[in-house]
Every structure is written in structure tokens, then in C-alpha cells.
Design a protein around this motif. Structure first.
Motif, mmCIF file in Angstrom:
data_model
loop_
_atom_site.group_PDB
_atom_site.id
_atom_site.type_symbol
_atom_site.label_atom_id
_atom_site.label_comp_id
_atom_site.label_asym_id
_atom_site.label_seq_id
_atom_site.Cartn_x
_atom_site.Cartn_y
_atom_site.Cartn_z
ATOM 1 N N SER A 240 17.525 -22.134 5.053
ATOM 2 C CA SER A 240 16.457 -22.634 4.930
ATOM 3 C C SER A 240 15.274 -22.360 5.870
ATOM 4 O O SER A 240 15.743 -21.759 6.832
ATOM 5 C CB SER A 240 16.225 -24.124 4.512
ATOM 6 O OG SER A 240 16.893 -24.787 5.452
ATOM 7 N N TYR A 241 13.966 -22.041 5.751
ATOM 8 C CA TYR A 241 13.067 -21.971 6.755
ATOM 9 C C TYR A 241 13.353 -22.664 8.053
ATOM 10 O O TYR A 241 13.581 -23.781 8.166
ATOM 11 C CB TYR A 241 11.586 -22.234 6.130
ATOM 12 C CG TYR A 241 10.978 -20.911 5.318
ATOM 13 C CD1 TYR A 241 10.402 -19.844 6.001
ATOM 14 C CD2 TYR A 241 11.281 -21.016 4.095
ATOM 15 C CE1 TYR A 241 10.136 -19.001 5.326
ATOM 16 C CE2 TYR A 241 10.967 -19.963 3.310
ATOM 17 C CZ TYR A 241 10.179 -18.701 4.070
ATOM 18 O OH TYR A 241 9.820 -17.851 3.184
ATOM 19 N N PRO A 242 13.266 -21.910 9.171
ATOM 20 C CA PRO A 242 13.671 -22.301 10.646
ATOM 21 C C PRO A 242 13.009 -23.021 10.983
ATOM 22 O O PRO A 242 11.675 -23.180 10.864
ATOM 23 C CB PRO A 242 13.892 -21.019 11.299
ATOM 24 C CG PRO A 242 13.269 -20.050 10.898
ATOM 25 C CD PRO A 242 12.930 -20.406 9.311
ATOM 26 N N GLY A 243 13.337 -24.108 12.164
ATOM 27 C CA GLY A 243 12.404 -24.926 12.801
ATOM 28 C C GLY A 243 12.033 -24.306 14.368
ATOM 29 O O GLY A 243 12.190 -23.014 14.388
ATOM 30 N N GLY A 244 12.166 -25.279 15.246
ATOM 31 C CA GLY A 244 11.936 -24.633 16.586
ATOM 32 C C GLY A 244 10.582 -25.307 17.324
ATOM 33 O O GLY A 244 10.329 -26.416 16.989
ATOM 34 N N CYS A 245 10.110 -24.424 18.345
ATOM 35 C CA CYS A 245 8.788 -25.158 18.920
ATOM 36 C C CYS A 245 7.656 -25.252 18.257
ATOM 37 O O CYS A 245 7.288 -24.625 17.081
ATOM 38 C CB CYS A 245 8.593 -24.069 19.943
ATOM 39 S SG CYS A 245 9.394 -24.182 21.158
ATOM 40 N N LEU A 246 6.706 -26.252 18.277
ATOM 41 C CA LEU A 246 5.506 -26.262 17.766
ATOM 42 C C LEU A 246 4.272 -25.600 18.253
ATOM 43 O O LEU A 246 3.634 -25.805 18.960
ATOM 44 C CB LEU A 246 5.075 -28.034 17.815
ATOM 45 C CG LEU A 246 6.008 -28.861 17.192
ATOM 46 C CD1 LEU A 246 5.599 -30.068 17.642
ATOM 47 C CD2 LEU A 246 6.077 -28.525 15.813
ATOM 48 N N ILE A 247 4.625 -24.320 18.209
ATOM 49 C CA ILE A 247 3.669 -23.585 19.068
ATOM 50 C C ILE A 247 2.952 -22.400 18.083
ATOM 51 O O ILE A 247 2.784 -21.289 18.234
ATOM 52 C CB ILE A 247 4.260 -22.502 20.202
ATOM 53 C CG1 ILE A 247 5.279 -21.911 19.735
ATOM 54 C CG2 ILE A 247 4.786 -23.781 21.180
ATOM 55 C CD1 ILE A 247 6.161 -20.978 21.009
ATOM 56 N N GLY A 248 2.410 -22.733 16.798
ATOM 57 C CA GLY A 248 2.113 -22.009 15.977
ATOM 58 C C GLY A 248 2.802 -21.954 14.728
ATOM 59 O O GLY A 248 4.021 -22.456 14.528
ATOM 60 N N LYS A 249 2.361 -21.015 13.797
ATOM 61 C CA LYS A 249 2.854 -20.887 12.350
ATOM 62 C C LYS A 249 4.482 -20.328 12.299
ATOM 63 O O LYS A 249 5.463 -20.814 11.713
ATOM 64 C CB LYS A 249 2.150 -20.355 11.553
ATOM 65 C CG LYS A 249 1.045 -21.007 10.912
ATOM 66 C CD LYS A 249 0.452 -20.551 9.616
ATOM 67 C CE LYS A 249 -0.046 -19.093 9.540
ATOM 68 N NZ LYS A 249 -1.090 -18.699 10.000
ATOM 69 N N GLY B 78 11.870 -22.845 -3.397
ATOM 70 C CA GLY B 78 11.316 -23.871 -2.478
ATOM 71 C C GLY B 78 11.523 -23.392 -0.955
ATOM 72 O O GLY B 78 11.060 -22.240 -0.587
ATOM 73 N N ASP B 79 12.091 -24.053 -0.103
ATOM 74 C CA ASP B 79 12.479 -23.684 1.254
ATOM 75 C C ASP B 79 13.758 -22.954 1.530
ATOM 76 O O ASP B 79 14.133 -22.642 2.615
ATOM 77 C CB ASP B 79 12.669 -25.046 2.165
ATOM 78 C CG ASP B 79 11.527 -25.312 3.022
ATOM 79 O OD1 ASP B 79 10.372 -24.698 2.729
ATOM 80 O OD2 ASP B 79 11.575 -26.494 3.626
ATOM 81 N N GLU B 80 14.300 -23.000 0.183
ATOM 82 C CA GLU B 80 15.761 -21.912 0.433
ATOM 83 C C GLU B 80 15.616 -20.516 0.532
ATOM 84 O O GLU B 80 14.717 -19.886 -0.523
ATOM 85 C CB GLU B 80 16.654 -22.446 -0.679
ATOM 86 C CG GLU B 80 16.881 -23.871 -0.851
ATOM 87 C CD GLU B 80 17.723 -24.244 0.541
ATOM 88 O OE1 GLU B 80 18.730 -23.780 0.791
ATOM 89 O OE2 GLU B 80 17.313 -25.313 1.292
#
Ligand code: EPU
Length: 420
Positions: free
Chosen positions: A113-122, A143-145
Motif C-alpha cells: 500500500s502507499y508508504p508512510g514516513g516523514c511528514l515533510i511533504g507529499k 484504493g491505497d493498494e
């Protein structure tokens, strides 16, 4: 349990600090281990949150990961049980998308699914997907998959419309096991990429041109066992050099490769920082007044975006008006709001530009660390501030810096980790 740092600022610092292995190099070598069923030994790995999270993802897939000693691991991707990434685990770490390269190349399929990580932009993943499609993958999205499949990757020419570090690494890994020749143009040139390709070549890959914008990969049928020693973390090196400069201390930074930070050294020189560079050390000396300067972040070999937040703290102590232009990420200047609450005088012109008026006296505050690099910068700010600061959300700092409080204590900093 949530932890926080208590910091009493303005303590004199002095001494030696060792740089750990590079987070952004080690993370990729662990991922690349999925290219082979042979065992790899990976050493000088930083003991940080992002590595632990990635190991959880690898273990969930069936990769055997054994910790031999602190920083030393053995990995073997022999008995892989599935090619579907657990989204609960991958949401926490953005590098999970890089797994698409080796898994698709070796097993012909991956679901994520779409990855996560830092909140530093799109931080979209279009470059990864476009590159993998160019190598012969098919894509289904719901969807997200994301579901990528291939009957066998084939070498091709792919021109990055925009430079991306992790997309370059992902495609290098995919092309390593693809049939025929791949040319990656407008590729990223970071030292971590060079280090990854040198290691893959030692294991039988055929990759040329890493460290230049054009990388040529001749696909091979498999890789051998190998031993990788993680290169020193250049972002830690630069952060510690800035720490010395901003606190006016004498700090010797050892176990590092100063040649990976040439632009930082030229910037620090212009700001008026006094330092000496060795082959594997940097000695920062007490500096008098600092001068303002305009700085633009850029892909390697330019000034790294990951050092932009620490540099802003330094410029808040420099005489005059500095401008920082962040060109890599669009959400990486919002932490300056917190610096202002501590007493800095920073104006955000737009999401890509700030103007810093210095010098400003900073004052201890209760602050929350928003991401790894902003977090370490707030810690630097707390170290020079008058009074006591409480830094919350320290797991963000722990994502990238091993036992940072213990290493700073050894320099004389008054910093404690406590439970909330
Ligand atoms: N981008 C796209 N599409 C994509 C991929 C990237 O538009 O498919 C954009 C990004 O949104 C960004 C730009 O391209 O605006 C460049 O980002 P890049 O892909 O190069 O960054 P990254 O690969 O996600 C790595 C490091 C970052 C570091 C950047 C830039 C790792 C795990 N992460 O990220 O490290 O800031 O390169 O040097 O290697 C950190 O360590 O704190 C960190 C964020």
C-alpha cells in the motif's frame, strides 16, 4: 512508553564524537538482500528506529535477520513466504516502496500500500512506478493498494523526469536481475547509491556509472554472498559540525568521510566557522562571530536538504539576514515556527523559502519534535537556549540518531531521557 528529553542549555561542550553508519545506506542494503537467497553480513549498522522497523518488515516476509552484535547483522532471504507487505508495518517507513524493486525482480510480483514516513511533504511514488513499468512490470491499483506483476523484467532506458534517491536505488535493484541492459538517466548521485552499487558489484552485479547522472546496469541471473560495511553517516557528520559551530565548542568528529560534504564545508567557511578537515575526521574549533548567508538545498553534490534544519539554527545565530531556499521537499520548513517560539526571528516567505534574521537569543521551551531532521535541530536549539527545554516525541529523533543523548552527554551536554 513515550519518552522525552530534558535539556539545560548553554553548557560548554568539548570532546570527541563518533559518527555511526549511514541510515540511508544501511536501509537499502537490507532491502537489496531480497535480490538473493545467499547470506549477507552487514556491519556498522546504526541502531536506530528506522532500521528496527525495516527489519520487522523483512522478517514478516520471511527474511532471516540475525543480530550478531550491536551494529552487526546477518540477513538471508531464502525462505520467502509472501510478497505482500503488511501495511501496518510499512505505514511507518517510507523506504518500504524500495522493496518493490528487488521483490518484483526476483519473485515477479509484489503487493503493497502507499508508504508512510516523514511528514515533510507529499512524497509521491510515481517515479518508482513509472520506472518499474518501463522495465516490464504491470500495475493494478485499488484504493491505497498497489499490485505489481511481471513475467520477467527486461532492461530498458528510463529517464527520470525528476531526481529521486530512493527511486534510483529501487530501479538499480530491479535492473540488477532484469534481462539485458538498463540505462537510468538523470539518476541521483548520492554517496549511499555509490556504496550500494559497489557492494552489489562485489556480489556479482554489473553496474557502471553510479555517482554520475547515467547508470548502466547489465542484468545478471543471481548474486553471491557478501559482506557490507555501512559508510559513515554524512548527515550525522554535518549535524555534529554544525553543533560545534553553533555552541562555539571544540568538537572532533571521528569515523566520518568529510569528502561527502564538500558543499557544507564551503558554506561553513563563508559563515565564518573555523574547522580542520582530515581524511576521516573534522575538528570544529571555537568560532567568534558568524556571518549570514543565502543557502539553497540541492540534490547531491549540492547542499543536502537533510542538513537544512540544523543550518537554520546556525544561521539564527549569525549576524545579518540569511535566506534558505528548500528545493527538494515542499513541507520541510514548518519547524521554523517552533524555533520562533524559542526566540528565533524567521519569516516564511512561502513553503520553499525562509528569511532568518540573526543573531537571536533562544529560550528553553516545551517543544515537540516533528520529524527526524527538524527534531535534531530543535535539540541543537535547546542546547544553545537559555534555560530548560523539554523535547517531546523523541522517537522521531531516535528514527535517525543512535542513543543521541548518551553521545551528547559525553561532550558535556546536560540532556536526560525521561519517561513522559
Ligand atoms: N518524488 C516524486 N515522485 C517519486 C519520488 C520522489 O515526486 O516517485 C519527489 C519527492 O516528493 C521530492 C523529490 O522527488 O520532492 C526528491 O525526493 P527523493 O525521492 O530524492 O527523496 P527520497 O528518496 O524519498 C531520500 C532520503 C531522504 C532525503 C532525500 C533527499 C532515504 C530513505 N531517504 O528520500 O532522507 O532527504 O533522499 O536527499 O534515503 C532523512 O534521512 O531524514 C530523509 C528524509
Amino acid at each position: 512508553m513515550a519518552e522525552k528529553f530534558l535539556i539545560k542549555g548553554q553548557k560548554p561542550l568539548n570532546g570527541e564524537i563518533q559518527v555511526k553508519g549511514a541510515k540511508n545506506a544501511a536501509l537499502k542494503v537490507f532491502i537489496a538482500s531480497l535480490l538473493t537467497d545467499k547470506e549477507w553480513e552487514i556491519s556498522n549498522v546504526p541502531e536506530i528506529e528506522d532500521i528496527s522497523r525495516e527489519i520487522e518488515i523483512l522478517k514478516d516476509l520471511g527474511v532471516k535477520v540475525e543480530k550478531e552484535a550491536s551494529g552487526d547483522y546477518k540477513v538471508q532471504a531464502k525462505d520467502i513466504k509472501k510478497v505482500e507487505l503488511d501495511s501496518n508495518l510499512t505505514q511507518k517507513i517510507r523506504t518500504s516502496i524500495v522493496l518493490a524493486g528487488p521483490i518484483l525482480a526476483r519473485f515477479g510480483e509484489i503487493k503493497l500500500s502507499y508508504p508512510g514516513g516523514c511528514l515533510i511533504g507529499k512524497r509521491p511514488i510515481d517515479l518508482f512506478l513509472d520506472g518499474l513499468l518501463a522495465l516490464g512490470a504491470e500495475l493494478k491499483e485499488a484504493g491505497d493498494e498497489i499490485w505489481l506483476k511481471t513475467k520477467g523484467l527486461k532492461g530498458n532506458v528510463f529517464v527520470f523526469p525528476q531526481i529521486s534517491v530512493t527511486a534510483t536505488e529501487c530501479l538499480i535493484m530491479a535492473a540488477t536481475l532484469a534481462k539485458g541492459r538498463t540505462l537510468l538517466k538523470n539518476a541521483a548521485m548520492e554517496p549511499e547509491i555509490v556504496s550500494l552499487t559497489e557492494f552489489l558489484n562485489n556480489c556479482g552485479a554489473k553496474i557502471k556509472g553510479a555517482g554520475t547522472p547515467t547508470i548502466e546496469i547489465e542484468g545478471v541471473s543471481g548474486l553471491t554472498e557478501g559482506k557490507y560495511k555501512t559508510i559513515p553517516d554524512r548527515i550525522e557528520t554535518g549535524t555534529f559540525a554544525i553543533l560545534g559551530a553553533v555552541t562555539g565548542s571544540q568538537i572532533k568528529i571521528v569515523n566520518c568521510e568529510p569528502k561527502h560534504l564538500e558543499v557544507l564545508w564551503s558554506i561553513l567557511k563563508k559563515i565564518g566557522v573555523d574547522f580542520e578537515l582530515g581524511e576521516d575526521y573534522v575538528l570544529v574549533k571555537p568560532t567568534g562571530s558568524l556571518k549570514a548567508m543565502n543557502v539553497v538545498t540541492h540534490e547531491y553534490p549540492g547542499f543536502p536538504t537533510d542538513l537544512q534544519p540544523p543550518l537554520a539554527v546556525l544561521l539564527s545565530q549569525a549576524e545579518g539576514l540569511s535566506m534558505i531556499r528548500e528545493t527538494v521537499f515542499e513541507g520541510r520548513l514548518f519547524y521554523t515556527d517552533i524555533l520562533n517560539q524559542m526566540g528565533a526571528n524567521i519569516i516564511m516567505c512561502d513553503p520553499h523559502r525562509i528569511v532568518v534574521q540573526g543573531p537571536s537569543q533562544l529560550y528553553g521551551k516545551k517543544i515537540v519534535s516533528p520529524d527526524i531532521r527538524a527534531g535534531i535541530s530543535l535539540l541543537l536549539a535547546a542546547l544553545i537556549a537559555k534555560g530548560e527545554s523539554v523535547v517531546e516525541n523523541v522517537q522521531q529523533i531516535d528514527r535517525g540518531y543512535e542513543k543521541i543523548e548518551e553521545r551528547l552527554q559525553r561532550l558535556g551536554a546536560d540532556i536526560k531521557r525521561v519517561n513522559s
